[in-house]
Every structure is written in C-alpha cells, then in structure tokens.
Scaffold this active site. Structure first.
Site, PDB file in Angstrom:
ATOM      1  N   ASN A  15     -12.358  17.465   1.147  1.00  0.00           N
ATOM      2  CA  ASN A  15     -11.336  17.167   0.142  1.00  0.00           C
ATOM      3  C   ASN A  15     -11.475  18.091  -1.062  1.00  0.00           C
ATOM      4  OD1 ASN A  15      -9.458  15.010   0.907  1.00  0.00           O
ATOM      5  ND2 ASN A  15     -11.305  13.784   1.185  1.00  0.00           N
ATOM      6  N   ARG A  66     -30.004   2.993 -11.599  1.00  0.00           N
ATOM      7  CA  ARG A  66     -28.629   3.469 -11.488  1.00  0.00           C
ATOM      8  C   ARG A  66     -28.079   3.792 -12.879  1.00  0.00           C
ATOM      9  NH1 ARG A  66     -25.534   2.764  -7.138  1.00  0.00           N
ATOM     10  NH2 ARG A  66     -26.882   1.092  -6.374  1.00  0.00           N
ATOM     11  N   MET A  91     -21.154   9.464  -2.713  1.00  0.00           N
ATOM     12  CA  MET A  91     -21.651   8.216  -2.128  1.00  0.00           C
ATOM     13  C   MET A  91     -22.588   7.482  -3.087  1.00  0.00           C
ATOM     14  SD  MET A  91     -19.937   8.289   0.575  1.00  0.00           S
ATOM     15  CE  MET A  91     -20.604   6.905   1.493  1.00  0.00           C
ATOM     16  N   ILE A  93     -22.410   4.065  -5.959  1.00  0.00           N
ATOM     17  CA  ILE A  93     -21.684   3.020  -6.665  1.00  0.00           C
ATOM     18  C   ILE A  93     -21.920   3.249  -8.152  1.00  0.00           C
ATOM     19  CG2 ILE A  93     -21.496   0.543  -7.095  1.00  0.00           C
ATOM     20  CD1 ILE A  93     -22.400   0.096  -4.201  1.00  0.00           C
ATOM     21  N   HIS A 110     -10.085   6.655  -0.598  1.00  0.00           N
ATOM     22  CA  HIS A 110     -10.756   5.685   0.272  1.00  0.00           C
ATOM     23  C   HIS A 110     -10.032   5.623   1.615  1.00  0.00           C
ATOM     24  CE1 HIS A 110     -13.200   2.215   1.300  1.00  0.00           C
ATOM     25  NE2 HIS A 110     -12.112   1.637   1.753  1.00  0.00           N
ATOM     26  N   SER A 137      -6.038   5.762   0.961  1.00  0.00           N
ATOM     27  CA  SER A 137      -5.515   5.432  -0.364  1.00  0.00           C
ATOM     28  C   SER A 137      -6.212   6.273  -1.423  1.00  0.00           C
ATOM     29  CB  SER A 137      -5.755   3.947  -0.689  1.00  0.00           C
ATOM     30  OG  SER A 137      -5.261   3.096   0.319  1.00  0.00           O
ATOM     31  N   THR A 142     -12.082   1.699 -11.088  1.00  0.00           N
ATOM     32  CA  THR A 142     -12.421   0.662 -12.052  1.00  0.00           C
ATOM     33  C   THR A 142     -13.795   0.100 -11.682  1.00  0.00           C
ATOM     34  OG1 THR A 142     -11.365  -1.089 -10.749  1.00  0.00           O
ATOM     35  CG2 THR A 142      -9.977   0.070 -12.360  1.00  0.00           C
ATOM     36  N   LEU A 145     -15.471  -2.239  -6.980  1.00  0.00           N
ATOM     37  CA  LEU A 145     -15.610  -1.254  -5.914  1.00  0.00           C
ATOM     38  C   LEU A 145     -14.336  -1.184  -5.075  1.00  0.00           C
ATOM     39  CD1 LEU A 145     -17.460   0.722  -4.345  1.00  0.00           C
ATOM     40  CD2 LEU A 145     -18.146  -1.225  -2.925  1.00  0.00           C
ATOM     41  N   ASP A 146     -13.762   0.018  -4.989  1.00  0.00           N
ATOM     42  CA  ASP A 146     -12.533   0.255  -4.221  1.00  0.00           C
ATOM     43  C   ASP A 146     -11.408  -0.686  -4.645  1.00  0.00           C
ATOM     44  OD1 ASP A 146     -13.891   2.211  -2.756  1.00  0.00           O
ATOM     45  OD2 ASP A 146     -14.551   0.770  -1.254  1.00  0.00           O
ATOM     46  N   GLN A 174      -4.497  13.580   6.549  1.00  0.00           N
ATOM     47  CA  GLN A 174      -3.644  13.048   5.486  1.00  0.00           C
ATOM     48  C   GLN A 174      -4.342  13.104   4.124  1.00  0.00           C
ATOM     49  OE1 GLN A 174      -0.444  12.356   5.887  1.00  0.00           O
ATOM     50  NE2 GLN A 174      -0.740  12.987   8.020  1.00  0.00           N
TER      51      GLN A 174
END
Length: 217
Positions: A15, A66, A91, A93, A110, A137, A142, A145-146, A174
């Site tokens: 991408n 994190r 990858m 969070i 996603h 999508s 935000t 997650l997803d 796509q």
C-alpha cells in the site's frame, strides 16, 4: 504546496508503494516525506529508500511499555511535520494519547467491510461465515480498534472455491486503488473527521458520509 504524508509500516509495504506511485503524478496534491517502521527488516523500508524517501526504524522491543514507545514514535513523526499520517500494515495497537495527537489526519486500511470482522484473519472469517461479498475499508483512526468512521469501501466477490490467499489477493488489488484516493482527499483538505458528542463522522466535501463511507453501493 504539497501536503506532507508520513506512512507507518511493519511489512512489505504494497500500500505504501501504491501511494508512492500515486504521488508521482504531477497533479497529485501530496508527497511522502517519511516512512516509519517498527521492524528493521520490513521490505517497505527498501521501497522508501528506492524512492529517496526518509526512513525511520523504531523497534517496539526497545521500550518498556506501549505508552513509552508511542511517545517516542510521536516525537519521530513530528520531526517530519506531517499533514497526513497513513497506517499501511503497521501492526501495532496505538495508545489513546497517540490517536488523540493525530486525530483527524490519521487513517488506516482494514481488510473487511467494517464494522464486520474487526481484528485479524478477516479473509478466513468471511469464508467461514459463508459470505458472498467481502472487501476493504479505509477509515479514520480512533481509540476504538478498527472502529473509526469509515471513509471508503471496496467490495469483492467471495467464490465457493476461494482460499484465504485467493481472497486476500482480490482484496489487495482494491486496497491499492482506494487508499491513494482517500489520501488524496485528505491532502486536498476535502476530507475531515467531525465529532458530535460521543459520535464521530467522516465528512467529504461538507457532507457527512454514511456508516459504510462514500459510494457504498
């Protein structure tokens, strides 16, 4: 003046390549000014170097938490003065602090028709569920997650003989079409995220998009 795009990756960067290729067009309103990876062996870094784009490698394994990693990540990203931040197979969070810092200019792609199949293994889950339609999508990021508002989706058929790899290949095709388009809208400042109370919406050309994003038919 071109908008400054920073892309975050963890892997091969297909991408990323699609966005780099789009930026080569004379009328594209943005330029990738930096690529950041949490993995030193990510092939996407090679793609960036081949295009003379600045790269930053910041391993999460070097940090205790994190939160401390995301603080360092924000510091590195901010040195690039980004207008748009693109998650392209990154990858990790992200912490709420990171998301809030870039709210409205941080997007992700996603491999499902959100809100279906948040998380991992989306292609196999679609096959196991007997779905006849699957897809991808692009959404604002935000703290959920997803879960951010969808901007644009693309649908693909699911055939009875499909393996998850077959379906993934169809979805990737796509992805490489719609992600550069959404980034273009952001660079043109046609696309925004709007918050009303506890609800968030994607807004394109002043119009609130549906739950499935733009042109969901």
């Amino acid at each position: 003046m071109s908008s400054r795009i920073v892309v975050l990756i963890s892997g091969s960067g297909t991408n990323l390549q699609a966005i780099i290729d789009a930026c080569d067009a004379s009328d594209y309103p943005g330029k990738v000014v930096g690529v950041v990876s949490n993995k030193a062996d990510a092939y996407g870094l090679t793609r960036a170097k081949n295009a003379d784009i600045e790269t930053i490698t910041l391993s999460h394994k070097s940090f205790e938490s994190r939160k401390s990693y995301d603080q360092a990540l924000m510091s590195d990203i901010d040195t690039l003065s980004p207008d748009v931040i693109v998650l392209a197979g990154f990858m990790r969070i992200l912490t709420p602090e990171f998301v809030k810092h870039y709210q409205g200019k941080l997007v992700n792609i996603h491999p499902s028709l959100l809100p279906k199949y948040q998380g991992l293994n989306t292609h196999q889950r679609a096959i196991d569920a007997g779905d006849t339609v699957h897809g991808v999508s692009v959404h604002f990021v935000t703290a959920e997650l997803d879960g951010g508002p969808v901007i644009l989706q693309a649908k693909v058929p699911v055939f009875e003989t499909d393996t998850s790899d077959d379906l993934a290949a169809r979805v990737h095709e796509q992805e490489h079409r719609i992600y550069p388009l959404v980034v273009k809208w952001l660079c043109e400042k046609r696309l925004h995220m709007k918050t009303e109370g506890d609800n968030e919406f994607a807004v394109l050309d002043g119009k609130i998009l549906s739950i499935s994003g733009y042109a969901n038919d």
